[in-house]
Design a protein around this motif. Structure first.
Motif, PDB file in Angstrom:
ATOM      1  N   ALA A  61     -16.938  -0.354  -1.077  1.00  0.00           N
ATOM      2  CA  ALA A  61     -18.008   0.624  -1.170  1.00  0.00           C
ATOM      3  C   ALA A  61     -19.268  -0.089  -1.641  1.00  0.00           C
ATOM      4  O   ALA A  61     -19.201  -1.055  -2.412  1.00  0.00           O
ATOM      5  N   ASN A  62     -20.408   0.373  -1.190  1.00  0.00           N
ATOM      6  CA  ASN A  62     -21.671  -0.272  -1.576  1.00  0.00           C
ATOM      7  C   ASN A  62     -21.861  -0.278  -3.090  1.00  0.00           C
ATOM      8  O   ASN A  62     -22.442  -1.212  -3.646  1.00  0.00           O
ATOM      9  N   SER A  63     -21.355   0.750  -3.743  1.00  0.00           N
ATOM     10  CA  SER A  63     -21.558   0.877  -5.186  1.00  0.00           C
ATOM     11  C   SER A  63     -20.814  -0.172  -6.000  1.00  0.00           C
ATOM     12  O   SER A  63     -21.133  -0.397  -7.168  1.00  0.00           O
ATOM     13  N   VAL A  64     -19.806  -0.815  -5.394  1.00  0.00           N
ATOM     14  CA  VAL A  64     -19.013  -1.795  -6.148  1.00  0.00           C
ATOM     15  C   VAL A  64     -19.101  -3.194  -5.560  1.00  0.00           C
ATOM     16  O   VAL A  64     -18.563  -4.147  -6.137  1.00  0.00           O
ATOM     17  N   LYS A  65     -19.757  -3.309  -4.418  1.00  0.00           N
ATOM     18  CA  LYS A  65     -19.859  -4.612  -3.754  1.00  0.00           C
ATOM     19  C   LYS A  65     -20.503  -5.617  -4.703  1.00  0.00           C
ATOM     20  O   LYS A  65     -21.463  -5.308  -5.410  1.00  0.00           O
ATOM     21  N   ASP A  66     -19.977  -6.817  -4.697  1.00  0.00           N
ATOM     22  CA  ASP A  66     -20.437  -7.920  -5.549  1.00  0.00           C
ATOM     23  C   ASP A  66     -20.014  -7.777  -7.008  1.00  0.00           C
ATOM     24  O   ASP A  66     -20.294  -8.668  -7.821  1.00  0.00           O
ATOM     25  N   ARG A  67     -19.351  -6.684  -7.365  1.00  0.00           N
ATOM     26  CA  ARG A  67     -18.826  -6.524  -8.724  1.00  0.00           C
ATOM     27  C   ARG A  67     -17.304  -6.438  -8.743  1.00  0.00           C
ATOM     28  O   ARG A  67     -16.667  -6.888  -9.696  1.00  0.00           O
ATOM     29  N   PHE A  68     -16.720  -5.849  -7.722  1.00  0.00           N
ATOM     30  CA  PHE A  68     -15.279  -5.671  -7.644  1.00  0.00           C
ATOM     31  C   PHE A  68     -14.704  -6.586  -6.572  1.00  0.00           C
ATOM     32  O   PHE A  68     -15.341  -6.838  -5.554  1.00  0.00           O
ATOM     33  N   THR A  69     -13.485  -7.044  -6.803  1.00  0.00           N
ATOM     34  CA  THR A  69     -12.785  -7.863  -5.825  1.00  0.00           C
ATOM     35  C   THR A  69     -11.359  -7.364  -5.669  1.00  0.00           C
ATOM     36  O   THR A  69     -10.636  -7.223  -6.664  1.00  0.00           O
ATOM     37  N   ILE A  70     -10.967  -7.100  -4.419  1.00  0.00           N
ATOM     38  CA  ILE A  70      -9.595  -6.696  -4.133  1.00  0.00           C
ATOM     39  C   ILE A  70      -8.847  -7.901  -3.583  1.00  0.00           C
ATOM     40  O   ILE A  70      -9.392  -8.688  -2.801  1.00  0.00           O
ATOM     41  N   SER A  71      -7.615  -8.043  -4.015  1.00  0.00           N
ATOM     42  CA  SER A  71      -6.779  -9.142  -3.529  1.00  0.00           C
ATOM     43  C   SER A  71      -5.328  -8.672  -3.525  1.00  0.00           C
ATOM     44  O   SER A  71      -5.001  -7.627  -4.087  1.00  0.00           O
ATOM     45  N   ARG A  72      -4.484  -9.453  -2.894  1.00  0.00           N
ATOM     46  CA  ARG A  72      -3.073  -9.103  -2.863  1.00  0.00           C
ATOM     47  C   ARG A  72      -2.217 -10.353  -2.898  1.00  0.00           C
ATOM     48  O   ARG A  72      -2.629 -11.423  -2.419  1.00  0.00           O
ATOM     49  N   ASP A  73      -1.056 -10.194  -3.484  1.00  0.00           N
ATOM     50  CA  ASP A  73      -0.047 -11.249  -3.508  1.00  0.00           C
ATOM     51  C   ASP A  73       1.215 -10.630  -2.941  1.00  0.00           C
ATOM     52  O   ASP A  73       1.964  -9.959  -3.658  1.00  0.00           O
ATOM     53  N   ASN A  74       1.443 -10.834  -1.656  1.00  0.00           N
ATOM     54  CA  ASN A  74       2.580 -10.190  -1.001  1.00  0.00           C
ATOM     55  C   ASN A  74       3.913 -10.698  -1.549  1.00  0.00           C
ATOM     56  O   ASN A  74       4.905  -9.964  -1.562  1.00  0.00           O
ATOM     57  N   ALA A  75       3.929 -11.930  -2.019  1.00  0.00           N
ATOM     58  CA  ALA A  75       5.165 -12.465  -2.588  1.00  0.00           C
ATOM     59  C   ALA A  75       5.547 -11.730  -3.865  1.00  0.00           C
ATOM     60  O   ALA A  75       6.725 -11.600  -4.194  1.00  0.00           O
ATOM     61  N   LYS A  76       4.534 -11.251  -4.589  1.00  0.00           N
ATOM     62  CA  LYS A  76       4.778 -10.515  -5.835  1.00  0.00           C
ATOM     63  C   LYS A  76       4.671  -9.009  -5.647  1.00  0.00           C
ATOM     64  O   LYS A  76       4.773  -8.258  -6.619  1.00  0.00           O
ATOM     65  N   ASN A  77       4.450  -8.588  -4.383  1.00  0.00           N
ATOM     66  CA  ASN A  77       4.372  -7.148  -4.109  1.00  0.00           C
ATOM     67  C   ASN A  77       3.304  -6.469  -4.952  1.00  0.00           C
ATOM     68  O   ASN A  77       3.530  -5.376  -5.489  1.00  0.00           O
ATOM     69  N   THR A  78       2.143  -7.104  -5.057  1.00  0.00           N
ATOM     70  CA  THR A  78       1.103  -6.643  -5.960  1.00  0.00           C
ATOM     71  C   THR A  78      -0.256  -6.672  -5.285  1.00  0.00           C
ATOM     72  O   THR A  78      -0.556  -7.592  -4.526  1.00  0.00           O
ATOM     73  N   VAL A  79      -1.052  -5.662  -5.584  1.00  0.00           N
ATOM     74  CA  VAL A  79      -2.447  -5.610  -5.161  1.00  0.00           C
ATOM     75  C   VAL A  79      -3.299  -5.497  -6.423  1.00  0.00           C
ATOM     76  O   VAL A  79      -2.977  -4.726  -7.324  1.00  0.00           O
ATOM     77  N   ILE A  80      -4.360  -6.271  -6.463  1.00  0.00           N
ATOM     78  CA  ILE A  80      -5.210  -6.360  -7.646  1.00  0.00           C
ATOM     79  C   ILE A  80      -6.610  -5.862  -7.327  1.00  0.00           C
ATOM     80  O   ILE A  80      -7.142  -6.123  -6.246  1.00  0.00           O
TER      81      ILE A  80
END
Length: 127
Positions: A61-80
């Motif tokens: 979303a424009n309101s969070v761009k450059d401040r929030f980062t989404i990532s995932r680790d499929n081996a750990k079954n986790t999204v951050i």
């Protein structure tokens, strides 16, 4: 059956950072495109960030761009969701969501496209 569990919310001051996690105790999350949404009191649930099954494509979303980062680790079954430079207007309940898709590179930003939702975790940012 996908059962999403969010964690990491809390009370912080403006400018602080928080790291939200989303895990699933059931089938592997690698089969799902993932997203984070939030809902503030008296407001509709809104899109925050999304990531493809492969993790190579993201959207914000424009309101969070450059401040929030989404990532995932499929081996750990986790999204951050890593949140920095938090503002009082970021205060909301944050929800993790999963969408069953075949395309490994597709991202979904529409709330209605998601199949499974977590219970949410509260994030409160004081000024």
């Amino acid at each position: 059956q996908v059962q999403l569990v969010e964690s990491g919310g809390g009370l912080v001051q403006a400018g602080d950072s928080l790291r939200l996690s989303c895990t699933d105790s059931g089938p592997t999350l690698s089969s799902y495109a993932m997203g984070w949404f939030r809902q503030a009191p008296g407001k509709e649930r809104e899109f925050v960030a999304a990531i493809s099954r492969s993790g190579s494509n993201t959207a914000y979303a424009n309101s969070v761009k450059d401040r929030f980062t989404i990532s995932r680790d499929n081996a750990k079954n986790t999204v951050i969701l890593q949140m920095t430079s938090l503002k009082p207007e970021d205060t909301a309940v944050y929800y993790c969501a999963a969408r069953s898709v075949l395309l490994r590179y597709a991202v979904s930003i529409q709330l209605g496209e998601y199949d499974y939702w977590g219970q949410g975790t509260q994030v409160t940012v004081s000024s």
